[in-house]
Design an enzyme around this catalytic site. Sequence first.
Site, PDB file in Angstrom:
ATOM      1  CB  SER A   1       6.162  -2.119 -14.780  1.00 38.98           C
ATOM      2  OG  SER A   1       4.895  -2.703 -15.016  1.00 38.98           O
TER       3      SER A   1
ATOM      4  CG  ASP B   1      10.870   5.495 -20.791  1.00 36.88           C
ATOM      5  OD1 ASP B   1      12.008   5.915 -20.534  1.00 36.88           O
ATOM      6  OD2 ASP B   1      10.196   5.935 -21.741  1.00 36.88           O
TER       7      ASP B   1
ATOM      8  CD  GLU C   1      -1.407  -2.584 -24.455  1.00 34.95           C
ATOM      9  OE1 GLU C   1      -0.187  -2.404 -24.602  1.00 34.95           O
ATOM     10  OE2 GLU C   1      -2.175  -1.735 -23.986  1.00 34.95           O
TER      11      GLU C   1
ATOM     12  CB  SER D   1       8.501   4.565 -28.243  1.00 34.58           C
ATOM     13  OG  SER D   1       9.183   5.820 -28.210  1.00 34.58           O
TER      14      SER D   1
ATOM     15  CG  ASP E   1       7.501   0.384 -25.905  1.00 34.27           C
ATOM     16  OD1 ASP E   1       6.673  -0.534 -25.723  1.00 34.27           O
ATOM     17  OD2 ASP E   1       7.693   1.315 -25.092  1.00 34.27           O
ATOM     18  CG  HIS E   2       3.266   1.067 -26.981  1.00 36.25           C
ATOM     19  ND1 HIS E   2       2.055   0.458 -26.715  1.00 36.25           N
ATOM     20  CD2 HIS E   2       3.898   1.214 -25.791  1.00 36.25           C
ATOM     21  CE1 HIS E   2       1.961   0.252 -25.411  1.00 36.25           C
ATOM     22  NE2 HIS E   2       3.065   0.684 -24.824  1.00 36.25           N
TER      23      HIS E   2
END
Length: 342
Positions: free
Chosen positions: A225, A268, A142, A50, A83-84
């Site tokens: 998740s 994570d 997303e 991230s 990530d993101h």
Amino acid sequence: MPLVSLRQVLDEASKGGYGVGAFNVNNMEQIQSIMEAARETKSPVIVQASRGARAYSQDRFLYHFMLAATEIYPEIPTVLHLDHGNSVATCKSAIDMGFTSVMMDGSLLEDGKTPSSFEYNVQVTREVVELAHAKGVTVEGEIGCLGGIEDGHGAGGDGLSHLTDPQQAVEFVKQTGLDALAIAIGTSHGAYKFSSKPTGETLKMARLIEIHKRLPNVHLVMHGSSSVPKDLQDIINQYGGRLRPTWGVPVEEIQLGIKNGVRKINVDTDNRLAITGAIRKVFVEKPEEFDPRSYMKPAREAMKKVVALRMTQFGQAGHAGDYSPIPLAVMAHHYADHAVTV
Ligand SMILES: [Zn+2]
């Protein structure tokens, strides 16, 4: 083999009907845990960082650890994913560094907190698709927003306020040309996802199935998740921690997702819990120890066990040998030949 694109791994996973865990890293030990688990289970793997991880680690360290991983584990198809990403510039800096996949999360504005408009999301995602695909790099987008906040990123709330609208998801894919789509179905980032075992009211698997029906050829991504297993919570609390009771996403729901187009599963929290529990245990049982290796080794082992278990549960185990790596330059040609026109 060199780092491979996320697109190649997800295409293979789709053919094989399995999911691939995407595990977050901040340091060397987490990378080692994941790579050891991949070797043990013969799994392709997605390692992701991230913005917070890139800042914490000074991302050039992280990148070079990942190059070391490809040398030490040449048989494992390995993706390095952002990530993101919160802006086009963040994604571009990852691509320039050598990440083989980026997420442009345009569901939130650049502040990483405020839900954005559909038009804004299409515009920034489309922009990242153009610059990433020119280099053969994969793009995840997303639509809808997850609940919770992690690393200062997230819309907050309980995960039910900004669920993905299936029709909007179809439009979004058409207008952006992305490779993988993260959807919001009630999950949240962090440890506190559900205050009791999730039901169809709180975890909207029916909506996921509906989205898959409308977009049967799109790789879906489940964020937030982790399963937050009770035994990992218990170890932390047993050795002086103070976690409130909490529930994650049950593995059988993830497996139902995998049967319905989910190819990438972000995990994570479970790894964080495993590491923290192992370290707390050493601190309590051997208070005389002060060599960091005395607690980092069991921490690494504990995370490896969780990752290996997820790899088996998601079905990626045994599939590392299916791949001959497609160079990013070839991926770029492929994208150029199949350019999306809006
Ligand atoms: Zn996420």
